[in-house]
Motif scaffolding. Structure first.
Motif, mmCIF file in Angstrom:
data_model
loop_
_atom_site.group_PDB
_atom_site.id
_atom_site.type_symbol
_atom_site.label_atom_id
_atom_site.label_comp_id
_atom_site.label_asym_id
_atom_site.label_seq_id
_atom_site.Cartn_x
_atom_site.Cartn_y
_atom_site.Cartn_z
ATOM 1 N N UNK A 142 0.898 -0.824 0.022
ATOM 2 C CA UNK A 142 0.093 -0.032 -0.100
ATOM 3 C C UNK A 142 1.004 1.223 0.083
ATOM 4 N N UNK A 143 0.880 2.085 -1.153
ATOM 5 C CA UNK A 143 1.759 3.251 -1.281
ATOM 6 C C UNK A 143 0.835 4.221 -1.337
ATOM 7 N N UNK A 144 0.837 5.144 -0.173
ATOM 8 C CA UNK A 144 -0.248 6.184 0.342
ATOM 9 C C UNK A 144 0.282 7.588 0.298
ATOM 10 N N UNK A 145 -0.112 8.528 -0.714
ATOM 11 C CA UNK A 145 0.412 9.803 -0.642
ATOM 12 C C UNK A 145 -0.067 10.560 1.022
ATOM 13 N N UNK A 146 0.803 11.173 1.396
ATOM 14 C CA UNK A 146 0.980 11.969 2.552
ATOM 15 C C UNK A 146 -0.101 12.737 2.711
ATOM 16 N N UNK A 147 -1.046 13.393 1.613
ATOM 17 C CA UNK A 147 -2.072 14.061 1.845
ATOM 18 C C UNK A 147 -3.255 13.575 1.744
ATOM 19 N N UNK A 148 -3.397 12.407 1.706
ATOM 20 C CA UNK A 148 -4.816 11.547 1.576
ATOM 21 C C UNK A 148 -5.478 11.870 2.976
ATOM 22 N N UNK A 149 -6.604 12.195 3.020
ATOM 23 C CA UNK A 149 -7.318 12.585 4.417
ATOM 24 C C UNK A 149 -7.549 11.283 5.105
ATOM 25 N N UNK A 150 -7.742 11.199 6.333
ATOM 26 C CA UNK A 150 -7.979 10.553 7.100
ATOM 27 C C UNK A 150 -9.335 9.799 7.089
ATOM 28 N N UNK A 151 -10.335 10.827 7.159
ATOM 29 C CA UNK A 151 -11.675 10.811 7.204
ATOM 30 C C UNK A 151 -12.370 11.163 5.668
ATOM 31 N N UNK A 152 -13.167 10.577 5.223
ATOM 32 C CA UNK A 152 -13.706 11.002 3.961
ATOM 33 C C UNK A 152 -15.251 10.720 4.043
ATOM 34 N N UNK A 153 -15.876 11.486 3.201
ATOM 35 C CA UNK A 153 -17.395 11.252 3.207
ATOM 36 C C UNK A 153 -17.657 10.683 1.602
ATOM 37 N N UNK A 154 -18.424 9.495 1.734
ATOM 38 C CA UNK A 154 -18.563 8.718 0.532
ATOM 39 C C UNK A 154 -19.349 7.532 0.964
ATOM 40 N N UNK A 155 -19.039 6.403 -0.080
ATOM 41 C CA UNK A 155 -19.431 5.123 0.063
ATOM 42 C C UNK A 155 -18.464 4.238 0.545
ATOM 43 N N UNK A 156 -18.504 3.823 1.665
ATOM 44 C CA UNK A 156 -17.346 2.884 2.472
ATOM 45 C C UNK A 156 -17.541 1.524 1.985
ATOM 46 N N UNK A 157 -18.666 1.058 1.811
ATOM 47 C CA UNK A 157 -19.285 -0.490 1.578
ATOM 48 C C UNK A 157 -18.511 -0.805 0.096
ATOM 49 N N UNK A 158 -19.172 0.257 -0.545
ATOM 50 C CA UNK A 158 -18.972 0.017 -2.136
ATOM 51 C C UNK A 158 -17.305 0.079 -2.549
ATOM 52 N N UNK A 159 -16.797 0.980 -1.991
ATOM 53 C CA UNK A 159 -15.379 1.107 -1.999
ATOM 54 C C UNK A 159 -14.404 0.160 -1.592
ATOM 55 N N UNK A 160 -14.963 -0.624 -0.511
ATOM 56 C CA UNK A 160 -14.368 -1.718 0.142
ATOM 57 C C UNK A 160 -14.565 -2.974 -0.939
ATOM 58 N N UNK A 161 -15.613 -3.213 -1.510
ATOM 59 C CA UNK A 161 -15.889 -4.157 -2.452
ATOM 60 C C UNK A 161 -15.060 -4.055 -3.710
ATOM 61 N N UNK A 162 -15.128 -2.789 -4.226
ATOM 62 C CA UNK A 162 -14.299 -2.566 -5.378
ATOM 63 C C UNK A 162 -12.834 -2.992 -5.213
ATOM 64 N N UNK A 163 -12.307 -2.267 -4.307
ATOM 65 C CA UNK A 163 -10.876 -2.729 -3.897
ATOM 66 C C UNK A 163 -10.553 -4.179 -3.808
ATOM 67 N N UNK A 164 -11.551 -4.768 -3.053
ATOM 68 C CA UNK A 164 -11.298 -6.395 -2.696
ATOM 69 C C UNK A 164 -11.271 -7.209 -3.900
ATOM 70 N N UNK A 165 -12.293 -6.672 -4.948
ATOM 71 C CA UNK A 165 -12.583 -7.478 -6.119
ATOM 72 C C UNK A 165 -11.264 -7.381 -6.736
ATOM 73 N N UNK A 166 -10.746 -6.092 -7.007
ATOM 74 C CA UNK A 166 -9.615 -5.708 -7.996
ATOM 75 C C UNK A 166 -8.299 -6.536 -7.435
ATOM 76 N N UNK A 167 -8.050 -6.394 -5.902
ATOM 77 C CA UNK A 167 -6.951 -7.204 -5.568
ATOM 78 C C UNK A 167 -7.087 -8.649 -5.834
ATOM 79 N N UNK A 168 -8.421 -9.089 -5.467
ATOM 80 C CA UNK A 168 -8.221 -10.586 -5.433
ATOM 81 C C UNK A 168 -7.969 -10.991 -7.161
ATOM 82 N N UNK A 169 -8.414 -10.236 -7.972
ATOM 83 C CA UNK A 169 -8.011 -10.503 -9.460
ATOM 84 C C UNK A 169 -6.586 -10.555 -9.604
ATOM 85 N N UNK A 170 -5.785 -9.565 -9.077
ATOM 86 C CA UNK A 170 -4.246 -9.739 -9.303
ATOM 87 C C UNK A 170 -3.712 -10.753 -8.335
#
Length: 689
Positions: free
Chosen positions: A140-168
């Motif tokens: 996980x290579x994360x830029x220093x300016x990435x906010x700790x807290x965001x407003x958006x869709x937690x569950x669907x973001x989690x599913x997207x990242x999980x499916x793509x990482x599982x593919x790799x």
């Protein structure tokens, strides 16, 4: 003169004819090109629709195969039996529920506060559990300016990242897989986050790229490829994001996702503030077997103004660097050889040196012993919050000022720090042992909520549900301590499980309330956070019904609230209409999952009689074929033998082009479906309609 005008008129008509012919040809060419594009688009849409229709049929085949393997393994080693039963059937069950939710158009996009680090923990915990033992380096290579807290869709973001990482991880047996997170387009509180996932694999040619997001079923090995990518792409579109794919044969593939979010506090540029200045500006030495992984860690430590030196494993072994000048030494676990350990112990006697071992979440062994010279173990892939917590935990300083929420509560005698033991032979009826208890489920995932509610439906337990930590705190205060047990998810929007538990423990009247965590990442550092926040025990995801029973038994308190109820007679059902026992086996022997599948089936296909009749009236035989494939797989999977047989008959009529006979099946379809839905309603203890 008249002749001249005649020739002029003829000439003009000739020119006009040529122009008409030219533009007609061009128009025909454009129309032909448009028609080809339309056909290609329709072919893609048809492939995707046909896939969705086929998935349930072939899921049934996979389940049948897995069930036979489970039966075959009865005399084999328990570990093998558990692997066959747990991994294959559970994955298939989740796929089936997700498929039905897509069919019912139940997937929605939310817009709530969440902690990005919790998402990364959840994703890494889930994928690394599935691919445990893989030698791939996950970074996980994360830029220093990435906010700790965001407003958006937690569950669907989690599913997207999980499916793509599982593919790799499915495509790579070595090398590294990197997730890079960057921020762009900062306009007031509106931002764009870019998630770039890449590997060092074989890459894809043009043909493979064209069909990458079209799921394919392999008849030989009874497996799907591309389902996760298909779901991820659909979710990205729903979240108003963009997805770009780049691949070079022999060099690797990358997915770049851009998603819109809002910043919770745009003016706050320091997302992670160490509690004392003495913790900043440390000299840090990192030696890792993967240099890119070490560089990603360097970036995270540099956020706290640390001076970081990075070397790879080979360089460390070859030159044996002088470590006396450093405050924190971070080494790959394999580097802790006898001479290195002795050298570090010598330095520790002379100064306050902190030693951290690096281990991989994919390769770590729970029973692996660490040397006494090691102060902490950092599990990769890391994120900014876990580095922040590592630094704080390395230095126990009296001068660090803690807010009341951060204070560690005194450990309760009911705190259970080890893994929960699974109780065997647990069924839905077993939870009647706890009739009268009052339970609060704190969980943002609707599927997990429904599974738990289905498991406890006939238990006599009084269940309340909170969708996030803030709701949980409010409900507990409103109920004035009447709950006997709280099941608390960790990764939730609005307020996570850690913060919610800390807020609850601020009220002394709730000190005796047992709170059990649900987590996907059961690292030692995460367990420490769980218990430091005031929780009493933890359960790992996915839900294990035997361990859930153990938790209820641990915190079951005899009181006047609990009532003794007579055990009802076991409900019986027509096995031809609904074979409940077989259906439960297909659902990983988890009755809660089975009940959720049945409910989703009712929502998606319970009213499909009119649809079937309309398709016949309109001679839409391709759609009838797809409906048959749908119902064939689903009816077989839920144990609907009679419906399954009828659908096979209808399907054969379509396959053999006997469409004129389909009208004879409208009444039979309606009667069979009505009998099935009545039986499902009866099983679910719901009034039929």
């Amino acid at each position: 003169m008249d002749t001249l005008w005649v020739w002029v008129a003829l000439f003009a008509l000739g020119i006009l004819g040529i122009l008409i012919r030219f533009f007609s040809a061009k128009q025909a060419k454009i129309e032909k090109m448009y028609e080809k594009m339309l056909q290609k688009q329709q072919e893609i849409e048809r492939s995707q629709s046909l896939f969705l229709a086929n998935i349930s049929e072939n899921i049934h085949e996979i389940i049948e195969k897995s069930y036979k393997e489970t039966t075959t393994c009865k005399e084999e080693q328990p570990a093998i039996r558990e692997m066959v039963k747990g991994k294959k059937l559970l994955d298939v069950t989740h796929d089936l529920i997700e498929f039905l939710r897509l069919k019912s158009k139940k997937v929605q996009v939310s817009h709530e506060k969440f902690n990005l680090n919790n998402v990364l923990n959840e994703v890494s915990g889930t994928v690394c559990t599935r691919f445990k033992g893989s030698p791939v380096e996950l970074i996980f290579d994360i830029d220093n300016n990435i906010p700790r807290y965001l407003i958006g869709d937690l569950l669907n973001l989690e599913k997207v990242l999980r499916h793509l990482l599982e593919y790799f991880l499915q495509e790579n047996s070595q090398g590294e897989i990197k997730l890079e997170i960057a921020m762009f387009g900062n306009y007031e509180e509106k931002i764009q986050l870019q998630f770039k996932l890449s590997d060092m694999g074989e890459g894809l040619d043009a043909k493979a790229m064209e069909s990458l997001f079209i799921p394919v079923y392999n008849e030989e090995n009874k497996e799907y490829s591309g389902l996760g990518l298909f779901v991820a792409k659909e979710l990205i579109t729903m979240m108003q994001g963009e997805l770009a794919v780049h691949s070079v044969v022999g060099k690797g593939t990358s997915f770049t996702i851009s998603l819109p979010f809002e910043m919770l506090d745009p003016k706050n540029r320091r997302n992670y503030r160490l509690p004392d200045k003495v913790l900043t500006a440390k000299k840090v030495f990192i030696a890792d077997r993967n240099y890119n992984s070490a560089l990603a860690l360097k970036k995270m430590f540099a956020y706290f103004r640390h001076d970081v030196k990075v070397v790879n494993k080979e360089e460390f072994l070859a030159h044996k660097p002088d470590l006396k000048a450093y405050d924190i030494v971070i080494l790959d676990l394999s580097l802790f050889q006898a001479k290195t350990v002795a050298y570090l112990e010598k330095i520790k006697k002379e100064k306050d040196l902190k030693v951290v071992a690096l281990d991989s979440l994919l390769e770590r062994e729970e029973s692996r012993n660490t040397d006494a010279v090691i102060d902490r173990v950092l599990i990769k892939p890391a994120n900014q919050e876990r580095i922040f917590e590592l630094i704080v935990n390395l230095y126990t300083l009296k001068q660090i000022r803690k807010t009341p929420v951060e204070e560690i509560p005194q450990e309760h005698e009911l705190t259970h720090r080890t893994d929960i033991i699974e109780t065997t032979n647990v069924s839905q009826q077993s939870f009647r042992d706890f009739s009268g208890m009052q339970l609060l489920i704190v969980e943002d995932d609707e599927i997990n909520q429904k599974v738990l509610l289905n498991i406890l439906k006939i238990s006599g337990i009084e269940v309340s549900v909170a969708n996030n930590g803030r709701e949980a705190v409010e409900i507990i205060k409103e109920k004035d301590g009447s709950f006997d047990l709280v099941l608390m998810d960790i990764n939730m929007p609005v307020m996570d499980g850690y913060t919610a538990t800390q807020m609850i423990r601020l009220e002394s009247e709730f000190n005796e309330l047992p709170i059990v965590a649900f987590t996907a990442l059961a690292l030692e550092s995460e367990k420490e956070k769980i218990f430091n926040s005031g929780m009493n025990a933890y359960l790992t995801k996915p839900i294990n019904i035997g361990k859930l029973y153990t938790v209820f038994k641990m915190y079951h308190r005899l009181s006047s609230k609990q009532k003794v109820t007579a055990t009802p007679q076991r409900r019986t059902f027509s096995k031809d209409i609904l074979d409940v026992e077989k259906g439960i086996v297909y659902a990983n022997r988890n009755e809660g999952f089975y009940m959720e599948i049945l409910q989703e089936f009712l929502d998606a296909y319970g009213q499909s009689t009119e649809v079937f009749a309309k398709l016949i009236r309109e001679h839409r035989y391709e759609q009838i074929k797809m409906l048959c494939i749908d119902m064939k797989g689903l009816s077989g999977t839920i144990g609907a033998k009679e419906m399954f047989g009828l659908i096979i008959e209808i399907h054969q009529k379509v396959l053999y082009h006997q469409e004129d006979m389909l009208v004879n099946y409208v009444d039979a379809y309606g009667k069979a479906l009505r009998k099935l839905t009545d039986e499902i309603h009866r099983y679910l203890n719901m009034p039929s309609t």
